[in-house]
Design a protein around this motif. Structure first.
Motif, PDB file in Angstrom:
ATOM      1  N   TYR A  17       0.853  -1.182   0.000  1.00 59.20           N
ATOM      2  CA  TYR A  17       0.000   0.000   0.000  1.00 59.20           C
ATOM      3  C   TYR A  17       0.896   1.241   0.000  1.00 59.20           C
ATOM      4  CZ  TYR A  17      -4.492  -2.275   1.025  1.00 59.20           C
ATOM      5  OH  TYR A  17      -5.649  -3.006   0.961  1.00 59.20           O
ATOM      6  N   LEU A  82      -0.887   5.292  -8.285  1.00 61.05           N
ATOM      7  CA  LEU A  82      -1.625   4.172  -8.858  1.00 61.05           C
ATOM      8  C   LEU A  82      -1.147   3.808 -10.262  1.00 61.05           C
ATOM      9  CD1 LEU A  82      -5.187   5.013  -7.548  1.00 61.05           C
ATOM     10  CD2 LEU A  82      -3.872   2.950  -7.036  1.00 61.05           C
ATOM     11  N   GLY A  88      -2.867  -0.978  -3.014  1.00 61.29           N
ATOM     12  CA  GLY A  88      -3.817  -0.090  -2.358  1.00 61.29           C
ATOM     13  C   GLY A  88      -3.170   1.200  -1.920  1.00 61.29           C
ATOM     14  N   THR A 143     -11.155   9.050  -3.564  1.00 61.10           N
ATOM     15  CA  THR A 143     -10.036   8.108  -3.492  1.00 61.10           C
ATOM     16  C   THR A 143     -10.511   6.693  -3.796  1.00 61.10           C
ATOM     17  OG1 THR A 143      -8.913   9.475  -1.846  1.00 61.10           O
ATOM     18  CG2 THR A 143      -8.209   7.187  -2.019  1.00 61.10           C
ATOM     19  N   ARG A 144     -11.641   6.311  -3.202  1.00 62.72           N
ATOM     20  CA  ARG A 144     -12.202   4.991  -3.477  1.00 62.72           C
ATOM     21  C   ARG A 144     -12.546   4.851  -4.957  1.00 62.72           C
ATOM     22  NH1 ARG A 144     -11.357   0.278  -1.947  1.00 62.72           N
ATOM     23  NH2 ARG A 144     -11.231   0.028  -4.205  1.00 62.72           N
ATOM     24  N   LEU A 147      -9.475   4.059  -6.951  1.00 66.34           N
ATOM     25  CA  LEU A 147      -9.106   2.660  -6.780  1.00 66.34           C
ATOM     26  C   LEU A 147     -10.002   1.750  -7.607  1.00 66.34           C
ATOM     27  CD1 LEU A 147      -8.532   2.865  -2.948  1.00 66.34           C
ATOM     28  CD2 LEU A 147      -6.758   2.352  -4.632  1.00 66.34           C
ATOM     29  N   ASP A 148     -11.286   2.066  -7.665  1.00 65.12           N
ATOM     30  CA  ASP A 148     -12.211   1.252  -8.445  1.00 65.12           C
ATOM     31  C   ASP A 148     -11.935   1.372  -9.939  1.00 65.12           C
ATOM     32  OD1 ASP A 148     -13.412   0.423  -6.113  1.00 65.12           O
ATOM     33  OD2 ASP A 148     -15.071   1.852  -6.236  1.00 65.12           O
ATOM     34  N   LEU A 158      -8.364  -3.214  -5.369  1.00 62.44           N
ATOM     35  CA  LEU A 158      -7.318  -2.405  -4.754  1.00 62.44           C
ATOM     36  C   LEU A 158      -7.884  -1.815  -3.462  1.00 62.44           C
ATOM     37  CD1 LEU A 158      -5.816  -0.555  -7.846  1.00 62.44           C
ATOM     38  CD2 LEU A 158      -4.996  -2.628  -6.740  1.00 62.44           C
ATOM     39  N   LEU A 160      -8.207   0.241   0.332  1.00 61.31           N
ATOM     40  CA  LEU A 160      -8.084   1.572   0.916  1.00 61.31           C
ATOM     41  C   LEU A 160      -7.932   1.427   2.433  1.00 61.31           C
ATOM     42  CD1 LEU A 160      -8.100   4.644   0.746  1.00 61.31           C
ATOM     43  CD2 LEU A 160     -10.603   4.578   0.805  1.00 61.31           C
TER      44      LEU A 160
END
Length: 221
Positions: A17, A82, A88, A143-144, A147-148, A158, A160
């Protein structure tokens, strides 16, 4: 460097992470002015108007998440991270609070909600909490989302992670209840901001996180 670390972790079956200090800036006067140009971002140097302010209007060191431009800058760092093959993101609020002061957007929100001058309310007044949480929750939501989006390209989840203070997380704008209920968090790291020995009961956080399946870790600063 991040990709090298990620590759080594994957080789040994360890998740990697990337951790971001939520406010990692140093005072312009620290170390006789030598440390800020080295560690602080060009964004910080170029946008003093986005820093936190005292009730008297004096500019402080740390950037304020009340400004969408600051949140977008922080998200741009995460987007770059990323691009590496990591597992993550960790949002580390221990380094360093606070995230809001008496900036114009906060003062306007306080007046609109309570009909009072926010400059008269101390920073630990609980009435600030929902106003700060609105901005921080928007940041965690985005942020989520990043990641998605990365998941679509990599074909795997990924994670969080957030690190918070067990006493002050609401004061900082960290609405853990919402973040957990929305299913955004994979790891919740709970510690105490400030150095030295301490004890606290982590079981309330375990209970809070259990319905979402989020893991709870103890974290020492």
């Amino acid at each position: 460097t991040l990709q090298i670390v990620a590759d080594a972790c994957r080789e040994d079956g360890i998740e990697c992470y990337a951790s971001m200090r939520m406010n990692g800036d140093y005072s312009a006067k620290a170390w006789d002015g030598l440390i800020a140009p080295f560690f602080n971002s060009d964004f910080w140097a170029g946008h003093p108007g986005f820093r936190q302010k005292t009730a008297g209007g004096l500019e402080q060191t740390r950037l304020s998440y009340a400004y969408p431009e600051v949140r977008e800058f922080k998200l741009s760092i995460l987007r770059e991270a990323l691009e590496r093959d990591i597992d993550g993101i960790n949002l580390d609020s221990h380094r360093h609070p606070n995230f809001f002061g008496y900036e114009d957007p906060m003062l306007k929100a306080f007046t609109d909600r309570y009909g009072e001058d926010g400059r008269e309310a101390p920073l630990d007044d609980p009435r600030w909490e929902p106003l700060r949480a609105a901005h921080m929750t928007e940041f965690v939501r985005e942020t989520r989302r990043l990641l998605d989006e990365a998941l679509k390209n990599r074909g795997r989840h990924l994670g969080l992670s957030v690190r918070v203070d067990w006493q002050k997380y609401r004061t900082w704008g960290c609405d853990l209840e919402t973040w957990l209920s929305e299913g955004w968090l994979d790891y919740l790291v709970v510690g105490q901001y400030g150095l030295g020995g301490y004890e606290f009961d982590i079981s309330p956080f375990v209970a809070m996180a259990k319905p979402s399946g989020c893991a709870v870790l103890f974290g020492e600063e």
